[in-house]
Scaffold this motif. Structure first.
Motif, PDB file in Angstrom:
ATOM      1  N   UNK A 129      75.145  41.196  -9.275  1.00 41.04           N
ATOM      2  CA  UNK A 129      75.423  41.356 -10.901  1.00 41.04           C
ATOM      3  C   UNK A 129      75.404  40.125 -11.434  1.00 41.04           C
ATOM      4  N   UNK A 130      74.305  39.445 -11.028  1.00 39.06           N
ATOM      5  CA  UNK A 130      73.839  38.309 -11.690  1.00 39.06           C
ATOM      6  C   UNK A 130      72.799  38.810 -12.692  1.00 39.06           C
ATOM      7  N   UNK A 131      73.098  38.400 -14.186  1.00 40.80           N
ATOM      8  CA  UNK A 131      71.968  39.092 -15.217  1.00 40.80           C
ATOM      9  C   UNK A 131      70.450  38.384 -14.507  1.00 40.80           C
ATOM     10  N   UNK A 132      69.566  39.122 -14.519  1.00 35.22           N
ATOM     11  CA  UNK A 132      68.132  38.499 -14.023  1.00 35.22           C
ATOM     12  C   UNK A 132      67.023  39.355 -14.674  1.00 35.22           C
ATOM     13  N   UNK A 133      66.320  38.740 -15.108  1.00 36.33           N
ATOM     14  CA  UNK A 133      64.687  39.633 -15.440  1.00 36.33           C
ATOM     15  C   UNK A 133      63.614  38.785 -14.745  1.00 36.33           C
ATOM     16  N   UNK A 134      62.670  39.704 -14.076  1.00 42.94           N
ATOM     17  CA  UNK A 134      61.532  39.286 -13.349  1.00 42.94           C
ATOM     18  C   UNK A 134      60.544  39.117 -14.160  1.00 42.94           C
ATOM     19  N   UNK A 135      59.868  37.948 -14.099  1.00 48.18           N
ATOM     20  CA  UNK A 135      58.436  37.592 -14.552  1.00 48.18           C
ATOM     21  C   UNK A 135      57.496  37.608 -13.614  1.00 48.18           C
ATOM     22  N   UNK A 136      56.654  38.630 -13.681  1.00 51.14           N
ATOM     23  CA  UNK A 136      55.392  38.901 -12.776  1.00 51.14           C
ATOM     24  C   UNK A 136      54.173  38.436 -13.491  1.00 51.14           C
ATOM     25  N   UNK A 137      53.604  37.432 -12.670  1.00 45.45           N
ATOM     26  CA  UNK A 137      52.459  36.763 -13.016  1.00 45.45           C
ATOM     27  C   UNK A 137      51.209  37.530 -12.964  1.00 45.45           C
ATOM     28  N   UNK A 138      51.268  38.567 -12.053  1.00 48.16           N
ATOM     29  CA  UNK A 138      49.999  39.173 -11.667  1.00 48.16           C
ATOM     30  C   UNK A 138      48.981  38.267 -11.092  1.00 48.16           C
ATOM     31  N   UNK A 139      49.088  37.592 -10.003  1.00 52.68           N
ATOM     32  CA  UNK A 139      48.185  36.749  -9.430  1.00 52.68           C
ATOM     33  C   UNK A 139      48.583  35.003  -9.963  1.00 52.68           C
ATOM     34  N   UNK A 140      49.018  34.712 -10.990  1.00 56.02           N
ATOM     35  CA  UNK A 140      49.191  33.475 -11.411  1.00 56.02           C
ATOM     36  C   UNK A 140      50.185  32.724 -10.542  1.00 56.02           C
ATOM     37  N   UNK A 188      54.412  36.343  -8.203  1.00 57.98           N
ATOM     38  CA  UNK A 188      53.174  36.932  -8.323  1.00 57.98           C
ATOM     39  C   UNK A 188      53.001  38.324  -8.327  1.00 57.98           C
ATOM     40  N   UNK A 189      53.857  39.041  -7.741  1.00 59.79           N
ATOM     41  CA  UNK A 189      53.932  40.688  -7.546  1.00 59.79           C
ATOM     42  C   UNK A 189      55.519  41.156  -7.261  1.00 59.79           C
ATOM     43  N   UNK A 190      55.958  42.003  -7.430  1.00 55.85           N
ATOM     44  CA  UNK A 190      57.149  42.699  -6.900  1.00 55.85           C
ATOM     45  C   UNK A 190      58.329  42.129  -7.611  1.00 55.85           C
TER      46      UNK A 190
END
Ligand SMILES: Nc1nc2c(ncn2[C@@H]2O[C@H](COP(=O)(O)OP(=O)(O)OP(=O)(O)O)[C@@H](O)[C@H]2O)c(=O)[nH]1
Ligand SMILES: [Mg+2]
Length: 218
Positions: free
Chosen positions: A85-96, A72-74
């Motif tokens: 070192x795990x390839x990672x992307x953060x998907x932030x839903x901004x409240x979802x 949701x955040x952060x």
């Protein structure tokens, strides 16, 4: 005959399904598998990934995978995996309260899918909504920590019905809780008789080799 304008609202789930179809097509084209990990806030999803990132299966270390982290955040969870070192992307839903296929599609396409053959989505911590949204994944995994109580598979059945495996986490805490393990296993069976249930601890490593072997072979 009236000239009233008719407004048409497209089913949002339908729009999600269109993106899920696109995801399935990318995964097929690139020969990549994707799993979608779902469970309540704090049930131990990121800890499972940290453990697998550190230890692999024992025979095969490390197990190569990339993670799309839903929150949701952060970027806290992504930071934990980045350290390893795990390839990672953060998907932030901004409240979802769940991830939707459109955001996952774009993040997936940004990964180096010629090198990565397993993508793990950690969904937003939630036992209900994420199960309703198809992300085009090969498998959903239901994560339930024993601190949540044995009755959750029957109280929140959709996830357990949709999942290809159930992971019972924090099993190291069993001696300290009034958690009815046989009843929990029976409840999972009632909802979805065909799925394996892995009893694991990210703290002690109990059950993790078996789960990791299943996980990388999805
Ligand atoms: N005793 C015990 N605690 C655990 C275990 N796995 C995780 N925890 C603890 O549970 C808490 C939450 O763990 P996370 O891995 O962050 O949980 P999560 O499901 O990723 O949380 P969200 O992403 O916020 O939904 C942390 O304090 C962990 O140290 C375990 O196997 N045993
Ligand atoms: Mg997490």
């Amino acid at each position: 005959m009236s000239n009233l304008e008719i407004k048409v609202y497209k089913n949002l789930m339908g729009a999600n399904e269109e993106w899920a179809v696109k995801i399935r097509s990318v995964l097929k084209e690139k020969g990549v598998r994707m799993v979608n990990i779902i469970g309540s806030p704090g049930c131990g999803k990121t800890s499972l990934l940290e453990y697998i990132g550190k230890h692999g299966t024992g025979e095969k270390t490390p197990v190569p995978f990339a993670v799309l982290e839903g929150d949701v955040e952060t970027t806290k969870d992504a930071e934990r995996l980045n350290v390893l070192k795990i390839p990672v992307s953060q998907l932030i839903t901004s409240g979802g309260c769940h991830l939707e296929a459109k955001m996952v599609y774009h993040a997936l396409c940004d990964l180096d899918l010629d090198r990565i053959k397993l993508v793990v989505v950690e969904n937003v911590g939630n036992l209900v909504c994420p199960a309703e949204f198809d992300l085009g994944e090969d498998a959903k995994i239901a994560v339930l920590s024993i601190t949540e109580g044995e009755d959750k598979p029957v109280k929140y059945p959709m996830l357990f019905r949709e999942a290809k495996a159930c992971v019972l986490t924090k099993i190291d805490l069993l001696p300290h809780l009034k958690f009815d393990l046989p009843a929990c296993l029976e409840y999972v069976k009632q909802v979805n008789g065909s799925i394996p249930v892995f009893q694991v601890s990210s703290y002690t490593g109990e059950g993790m080799d078996d789960f990791t072997r299943w996980f990388i072979g999805v």
